[in-house]
Design a protein around this motif. Structure first.
Motif, PDB file in Angstrom:
ATOM      1  N   ASP A   1       0.859  -1.193   0.000  1.00 18.26           N
ATOM      2  CA  ASP A   1       0.000   0.000   0.000  1.00 18.26           C
ATOM      3  C   ASP A   1       0.891   1.238   0.000  1.00 18.26           C
ATOM      4  O   ASP A   1       1.807   1.343   0.829  1.00 18.26           O
ATOM      5  CB  ASP A   1      -0.872  -0.050   1.270  1.00 18.26           C
ATOM      6  CG  ASP A   1      -1.989   0.980   1.289  1.00 18.26           C
ATOM      7  OD1 ASP A   1      -2.191   1.679   0.274  1.00 18.26           O
ATOM      8  OD2 ASP A   1      -2.660   1.075   2.335  1.00 18.26           O
TER       9      ASP A   1
ATOM     10  N   HIS B   1      -2.727   2.273   9.131  1.00 18.91           N
ATOM     11  CA  HIS B   1      -3.168   0.937   9.573  1.00 18.91           C
ATOM     12  C   HIS B   1      -2.051  -0.088   9.440  1.00 18.91           C
ATOM     13  O   HIS B   1      -1.090   0.124   8.699  1.00 18.91           O
ATOM     14  CB  HIS B   1      -4.342   0.510   8.673  1.00 18.91           C
ATOM     15  CG  HIS B   1      -4.035   0.677   7.203  1.00 18.91           C
ATOM     16  ND1 HIS B   1      -3.485  -0.321   6.450  1.00 18.91           N
ATOM     17  CD2 HIS B   1      -4.131   1.750   6.376  1.00 18.91           C
ATOM     18  CE1 HIS B   1      -3.282   0.122   5.221  1.00 18.91           C
ATOM     19  NE2 HIS B   1      -3.664   1.387   5.139  1.00 18.91           N
TER      20      HIS B   1
ATOM     21  N   ALA C   1       1.102   1.093   7.570  1.00 22.32           N
ATOM     22  CA  ALA C   1       1.035   2.160   6.569  1.00 22.32           C
ATOM     23  C   ALA C   1       0.853   3.468   7.327  1.00 22.32           C
ATOM     24  O   ALA C   1      -0.068   3.598   8.135  1.00 22.32           O
ATOM     25  CB  ALA C   1      -0.130   1.921   5.627  1.00 22.32           C
TER      26      ALA C   1
ATOM     27  N   GLU D   1       0.125   7.379   6.729  1.00 17.27           N
ATOM     28  CA  GLU D   1      -0.448   8.100   5.592  1.00 17.27           C
ATOM     29  C   GLU D   1      -1.144   9.395   5.995  1.00 17.27           C
ATOM     30  O   GLU D   1      -2.362   9.436   6.109  1.00 17.27           O
ATOM     31  CB  GLU D   1      -1.394   7.201   4.797  1.00 17.27           C
ATOM     32  CG  GLU D   1      -2.406   6.392   5.579  1.00 17.27           C
ATOM     33  CD  GLU D   1      -3.291   5.553   4.647  1.00 17.27           C
ATOM     34  OE1 GLU D   1      -3.707   6.079   3.607  1.00 17.27           O
ATOM     35  OE2 GLU D   1      -3.553   4.392   4.977  1.00 17.27           O
TER      36      GLU D   1
ATOM     37  N   GLU E   1       1.797   8.304   1.378  1.00 17.33           N
ATOM     38  CA  GLU E   1       1.753   7.085   2.182  1.00 17.33           C
ATOM     39  C   GLU E   1       2.939   6.171   1.896  1.00 17.33           C
ATOM     40  O   GLU E   1       3.278   5.937   0.735  1.00 17.33           O
ATOM     41  CB  GLU E   1       0.457   6.311   1.864  1.00 17.33           C
ATOM     42  CG  GLU E   1       0.328   4.980   2.603  1.00 17.33           C
ATOM     43  CD  GLU E   1      -0.960   4.243   2.260  1.00 17.33           C
ATOM     44  OE1 GLU E   1      -1.475   4.410   1.134  1.00 17.33           O
ATOM     45  OE2 GLU E   1      -1.453   3.495   3.121  1.00 17.33           O
TER      46      GLU E   1
HETATM   47 MG    MG Z   1      -3.317   2.754   3.496  1.00 19.31          MG
END
Ligand code: MG
Ligand code: MG
Length: 273
Positions: free
Chosen positions: A109, A173, A204, A206, A237
């Motif tokens: 991600d 997250h 992550a 962000e 991110e």
């Molecule tokens: Mg994310």
């Protein structure tokens, strides 16, 4: 969103997440090479899907909770979760592109906000400060620190120092076999609070930061989050693994920035930290 207990990863698993994150960044670089005024966002989305499938992976967002596309493309006042939908990109737009992939049972991600052509200077400043805050947050992500240390670093820089609006409704997250795992990683909070960071935690980080008010609303499409004052928003991110003395950044924005350098339609976002 992020439910359940924290799942720590082995080094082997971290390498698989890194591979997924690198494919995300290569996809974002491929899209960056196509960005120009007049291009249609859905065409970029099609290309991203093709690119990910060509690399024997699956788009991580398509179908997730019913999301209809490979990329989240959020233009100007859109914060996150914008749906590519035959919109024509214009000179002066800022476009946040968030991408996820699923490969070898692990997600990756990452997101990047691009400045297309003649973007207003206050908006360029928002992009710079948001990107800086991402790295200030990452600097806190080592063994023994707490989630709140990451959150406070981001909030201090964006809100206290630069008076921008820090979005609270959406957070970072954990990342792993699921796209969204525990813990939540808010972009606001107090240092010394929240879950403790241990080696093997993959998250992550962000920041989603607004030029004006922090207040947001959801659009009628049921997905897109928009600023209430219609001023622009930025989103950067990285997925990182908490290390003993510092974070291991698993995604790689340099792959994207190499392409930005070669695309005369895009402006470079230089940071001071
Ligand atoms: Mg994310
Ligand atoms: Mg993302």
């Amino acid at each position: 969103m992020a439910k359940g207990s924290i799942i720590y990863k082995t080094q082997e698993e971290i390498e698989l997440i890194r591979a997924s994150c690198l494919l995300v960044c290569k996809t974002l670089a491929e899209i960056a090479s196509m960005l120009k005024p007049g291009i249609i966002d859905s065409d970029l989305d099609k290309r991203a899907e093709e690119f990910i499938l060509d690399h024997h992976a699956k788009p991580g967002f398509k179908g997730y909770g019913g999301f209809p596309a490979t990329l989240c493309m959020s233009i100007n006042a859109e914060v996150v979760h914008g749906i590519p939908s035959n919109r024509i990109l214009q000179d002066g737009d800022v476009i946040s592109i968030d991408c996820g992939v699923y490969m070898n049972s692990f997600y990756g991600d990452a997101a990047y906000t691009f400045a297309l052509g003649d973007v207003a200077e206050d908006t360029m400043n928002l992009l710079r400060v948001t990107k800086e805050s991402l790295y200030l947050g990452i600097q806190q992500a080592y063994h023994g620190k707490r989630i709140g240390d990451i959150s406070a670093a981001i909030q201090n820089h964006c809100q206290r120092k630069h008076k921008f609006g820090v979005v609270r409704e959406l957070v970072g997250h954990g990342v792993g076999r699921n796209l969204h795992e525990s813990p939540e990683v808010p972009n606001f909070g107090r240092s010394g609070r929240g879950p403790i960071l241990k080696e093997g935690l993959v998250i992550a980080i962000e920041p989603m930061i607004n030029l004006g008010t922090r207040r947001v609303k959801q659009s009628k499409d049921g997905w897109t989050i928009i600023t209430r004052d219609n001023k622009p928003s930025a989103h950067y991110e990285h997925t990182i693994a908490v290390g003993k003395h510092k974070a291991d950044i698993l995604s790689d924005h340099q792959i994207i920035e190499q392409t930005i350098k070669n695309n005369k339609n895009l402006r470079k976002i230089s940071i001071n930290c």
